[in-house]
Design an enzyme around this catalytic site. Structure first.
Site, PDB file in Angstrom:
ATOM      1  N   ARG A 131      -4.247   2.345   2.795  1.00 51.33           N
ATOM      2  CA  ARG A 131      -4.909   2.719   1.558  1.00 51.33           C
ATOM      3  C   ARG A 131      -4.648   4.208   1.327  1.00 51.33           C
ATOM      4  NH1 ARG A 131      -4.967  -1.850   0.313  1.00 51.33           N
ATOM      5  NH2 ARG A 131      -6.763  -3.184  -0.150  1.00 51.33           N
ATOM      6  N   HIS A 133       2.380   0.346  -4.630  1.00 49.26           N
ATOM      7  CA  HIS A 133       1.476  -0.581  -3.919  1.00 49.26           C
ATOM      8  C   HIS A 133       2.005  -2.029  -4.012  1.00 49.26           C
ATOM      9  CE1 HIS A 133      -2.974  -1.044  -2.519  1.00 49.26           C
ATOM     10  NE2 HIS A 133      -2.187  -1.931  -1.930  1.00 49.26           N
ATOM     11  N   GLU A 188      -4.480   5.757  -7.560  1.00 47.90           N
ATOM     12  CA  GLU A 188      -3.419   4.849  -8.011  1.00 47.90           C
ATOM     13  C   GLU A 188      -3.709   4.477  -9.453  1.00 47.90           C
ATOM     14  OE1 GLU A 188      -3.049   1.512  -5.363  1.00 47.90           O
ATOM     15  OE2 GLU A 188      -2.613   2.784  -3.658  1.00 47.90           O
TER      16      GLU A 188
HETATM   17  C1  DGY Z   1      -4.249  -5.920   0.247  1.00 48.02           C
HETATM   18  O1  DGY Z   1      -4.204  -7.149   0.237  1.00 48.02           O
HETATM   19  O2  DGY Z   1      -5.231  -5.305   0.670  1.00 48.02           O
HETATM   20  C2  DGY Z   1      -3.054  -5.180  -0.259  1.00 48.02           C
HETATM   21  O3  DGY Z   1      -3.243  -3.836  -0.360  1.00 48.02           O
HETATM   22  C3  DGY Z   1      -2.554  -5.786  -1.558  1.00 48.02           C
HETATM   23  O4  DGY Z   1      -1.977  -6.987  -1.226  1.00 48.02           O
END
Ligand code: DGY
Length: 321
Positions: A235, A283, A264
């Site tokens: 993240r 992402h 983001e």
């Molecule tokens: C998640 O699933 O947490 C990813 O960041 C997006 O697929």
């Protein structure tokens, strides 16, 4: 039910068979006030990581809400205790995106080290005049040392890829894993500061929590090798973006490959965007057709089970990603 975005058919079909759901049709998320309006009176909501699920949203949904199904394995966008206080079940999509996410982490690692995006820009700009002994040099990936921070499902999948490249594998997590897990991966547990000091590549695979927010900051970056490459597919807020930009600009570390940023989308004038040694993708770590389809099927199954008052197939747990 409210479905906060069009998800792949593998999920929409299940939802449509169960009820007449309201599906947000746009590519961009519903604006907050529209989201609050749409969830009013819903028994189930399918959210994405861009939709904040907090007391305000739960109040707007009202007492009939039974389930929040998050279309992601990460659920830092969901206030899980607030849901629990109201008896609202929360589901996520673990497992199905492990290998796909590790693939992208590996792609970023290879591309940042070997300057793939930079090389592509160089060619397209018409700068390629000859084969050059000093042109676009980078570090070797094979037989280097990789430090994996967060050794859950995805971190371990990255370790399997590193084994194929003959790398020395270090890992750090809140707890040391049993030898029967780390042994076959050839991975050695070390404290975080030692991992950062020794690694040529550092790949982040932790959940975002108050403990991991800005885990990588000016101080921790300063302990890394000047030749190190940082990869983040976890993240964005796990890394202090301003500190990373300074470290990349000043040569504190050598390069970074980011699938996630804070915020983001990253603004076009963010200092990281202007750096040639920072590779950024939007992402997309789980973005294979097959994986997004499986995530959709899982999220739909959680949603439908939740509104029926049945146990969710994959409720959120404190499991590592
Ligand atoms: C998640 O699933 O947490 C990813 O960041 C997006 O697929």
């Amino acid at each position: 039910m409210f479905v906060a975005r069009r998800i792949p058919e593998e999920g929409l079909t299940t939802i449509a068979a169960a009820c007449d759901a309201d599906v947000w049709p746009d590519e961009l998320p519903p604006p907050r006030d529209e989201l609050l309006r749409r969830v009013a009176g819903c028994d189930g909501i399918l959210t994405l990581l861009t939709d904040r699920v907090d007391d305000e949203l739960l109040d707007a949904a009202g007492p009939g809400l039974r389930v929040v199904s998050n279309y992601a394995v990460g659920y830092d966008n969901v206030d899980v205790p607030a849901c629990a206080r109201r008896g609202v079940a929360v589901g996520n999509t673990p497992g199905v995106l492990t290998e796909t996410t590790a693939d992208l982490a590996w792609a970023l690692l290879m591309a940042a080290a070997r300057r793939v995006a930079e090389g592509d820009r160089y060619v397209r700009a018409g700068h390629w005049l000859t084969w050059g002994p000093l042109l676009l040099l980078g570090p070797d990936v094979h037989h280097a040392t990789i430090g994996i921070v967060g050794f859950g499902r995805i971190g371990q999948a990255v370790a399997r890829r590193a084994q194929g490249f003959g790398m020395d594998i270090l890992y750090h997590d809140v707890a040391q894993l049993p030898d029967d897990v780390s042994g076959p991966l050839g991975a050695t547990y070390v404290p975080l500061d030692e991992l950062l000091r020794r690694s040529d590549f550092v790949s982040l695979h932790v959940n975002l929590t108050e403990e991991t927010r800005h885990l990588i900051n000016a101080n921790t970056l300063a302990t890394m090798k000047p030749t190190a490459v940082l990869i983040n597919t976890s993240r964005g807020p796990v890394v202090d973006g301003a500190a990373l930009a300074t470290a990349l600009r000043d040569g504190t570390i050598w390069a970074a490959g980011l699938d996630v940023t804070d915020p983001e989308p990253i603004p076009a004038d963010d200092p990281l965007v202007g750096l040639d040694n920072c590779l950024i993708v939007p992402h997309i770590a789980s973005a294979s057709r097959a994986t997004r389809g499986k995530m959709a099927a899982m999220a739909a199954a959680n949603l439908v089970a939740g509104v029926r008052g049945e146990p969710l197939p994959t409720p959120v747990t404190a499991d590592p990603v």
